[in-house]
Enzyme design. Structure first.
Site, PDB file in Angstrom:
ATOM      1  CE  LYS A 251       0.887  -4.004  -5.497  1.00 25.20           C
ATOM      2  NZ  LYS A 251      -0.433  -3.766  -5.304  1.00 25.20           N
ATOM      3  NE  ARG A 252       4.909   3.427  -7.693  1.00 25.89           N
ATOM      4  CZ  ARG A 252       5.527   4.101  -6.751  1.00 25.89           C
ATOM      5  NH1 ARG A 252       6.591   4.808  -7.032  1.00 25.89           N
ATOM      6  NH2 ARG A 252       5.088   4.069  -5.514  1.00 25.89           N
TER       7      ARG A 252
END
Ligand code: GLU
Length: 473
Positions: A251-252
């Site tokens: 997700k980062r």
């Protein structure tokens, strides 16, 4: 018959990696005339997320991926829920308790934590010291009636587990490095490992295609099949999905939820196509595959061993291709909510279709469509640099000339507009940029965009005249 399964835990949205796993299971089943099952692995009560299953089913519906078997009616079946199958797991667990291949463990979380720490300090391979394996059998059975406990599997102490993985060939694990896996938890629910193996057996799964993070679990699963005397399915462990910097996709560095991509206006066709190629190669240069075509082309042989980089730019490019190639009606339908949300009246369907047909050639995701179409509904205002391009003498002469001529045109079709362009050059000596840019800014709000005949066609004669008139000081 070939039978595969996609077995997510309901812990959130479907991620790109999950979509890929589901796709490969789906494609292999379709390719071989087999079946693919959707099984929700919801035995971990703490990790359940409200709404996750509905969301998953919705996403698969949008993606056109349908499952076979199970309770849901309609185009897609399933899913099976593990939480509906607890009696089966308890019954099967009893078999392992009876044969002594599983044993109850009464160690408290505090003791386990302490032991884990000590063993780690002593560089021992497994965190548990098998304390409870030594309990006399009758004592253990008696305590099971009244004390909280888990049930663990008895991993043989000296053995190498070898198995063949379709992607990785021969794989081996040393039992000395495998902890006595918990099969049933204190809450009376089975762990992933146990329920997963029992279900794969009873659902007659022939091929387990899943992410490589499950590879270290596989020797435990192989042992469970052995304990039960069951034939193990074939395994294929898919490589990781990577960010462009080759770190694990997370997700980062951007969205990983399929839903997020759909919302931004990536088309299911493009997502399926792109994701299918992340770890599978068709064996030739071909890149464009509809789901139907993937169903025919897919083979386990094409599965790749090395990590696959998820490149959103490539996905965008592919999405642009589908935006241009899919039937206009489909794209127009997909784009509708965006127009409605912006308060644009698209009741004139003929115009709307022309607008979308033009705009879809200029965008790579649907999110961008209004930037290239709202000017067909609201007259653009030329400002700054654009304003100076329309306010000068040449442009003003041009607008007047076009207004005079447009009024005289009975049918502003492509042919007559091309003639008008030629006439402008012949009579006013205005051509190229000096002709196209001011006209386009006046009609469309930008020097770049559709050609002039297309613009007039979409706007209609009346609106075009109105817009040109406005540009005359
Ligand atoms: N429930 C596991 C997951 O969440 C399934 C892994 C497997 O396919 O065995 O991915």
């Amino acid at each position: 018959m070939i039978k595969t399964r996609f077995a997510p835990s309901p812990t959130g949205y479907l991620h790109l990696g999950g979509l890929r796993t589901a796709l490969y299971n789906y494609l292999y089943a379709r390719k071989t005339g087999g079946k693919v099952v959707l099984r929700i692995e919801d035995t971990d009560q703490n990790r359940k997320v409200e709404g996750a299953v509905d969301n998953l089913l919705e996403t698969f519906d949008k993606m056109g991926i349908r499952f076979d078997e199970g309770p849901r009616q309609g185009g897609s079946c399933g899913p099976y829920f593990q939480s509906d199958r607890l009696p089966l797991y308890r019954e099967q667990l009893q078999r392992l308790l009876d044969s002594g291949q599983a044993y109850p463990c009464f160690c408290t979380p505090e003791r386990l934590a302490k032991v884990r720490e000590e063993r780690a300090a002593n560089k021992l391979n497994t965190p548990y010291d098998r304390h409870c394996i030594r309990l006399p059998r009758q004592e253990a059975l008696d305590r099971m009636q009244s004390e909280p406990h888990v049930v663990r599997m008895k991993i043989p102490s000296e053995r190498t587990i070898r198995f063949y993985d379709i992607i990785r060939d021969a794989v081996e694990f040393n039992c000395a490095e495998i902890d006595d896996q918990v099969l049933f938890k204190t809450d009376g629910f089975p762990t992933y490992h146990f329920a997963n193996v029992v279900d794969d057996h009873f659902m007659e799964i022939t091929h387990v295609i899943r992410g490589e993070e499950w590879l270290p679990s596989t020797p435990k699963h192989i042992l469970l099949y052995e304990f039960f005397g069951w034939k193990a399915p074939k395994f294929a462990h898919l490589p990781l999905l990577l960010n462009p910097d080759r770190s694990k996709l997370s997700k980062r560095q951007g969205d990983v939820a399929v839903e997020a991509y759909l919302q931004k206006g990536y088309l299911p066709e493009a997502l399926n196509n792109y994701v299918a190629l992340l770890g599978w190669a068709p064996g030739n240069d071909r890149e464009m595959f509809s789901l139907d075509q993937l169903e025919k082309a897919f083979s386990l042989k094409g599965l790749q061993k090395s990590g696959a980089v998820f490149d959103v730019e490539k996905l965008k490019w592919m999405n642009g291709h589908y935006l241009r190639e899919l039937p206009l009606k489909q794209i127009a339908h997909a784009a509708e909510p965006r127009f409605r949300k912006a308060g644009i009246d698209i009741s004139d369907k003929e115009k709307y279709f022309q607008v979308v047909d033009d705009a879809r050639r200029r965008i790579s995701i649907l999110d961008e469509i209004l930037n290239f179409s709202k000017m067909f509904y609201e007259a653009p205002v030329a400002e700054g640099e654009h304003r100076s391009l329309t306010d000068n003498q040449t442009s003003q002469k041009l607008f007047q000339f076009w207004l005079d001529n447009l009024h005289k045109l009975a049918h502003p079709d492509e042919e007559s507009l091309k003639e008008l362009i030629q006439k402008t050059t012949d009579e006013l000596g205005i051509s190229g940029k000096n002709l196209y840019w001011p006209l386009r800014i006046a009609l469309y709000g930008s020097p770049h965009g559709p050609d002039i005949p297309t613009l007039l066609k979409i706007l209609g004669l009346k609106e075009s005249i109105k817009r040109l008139q406005r540009q005359l000081n």
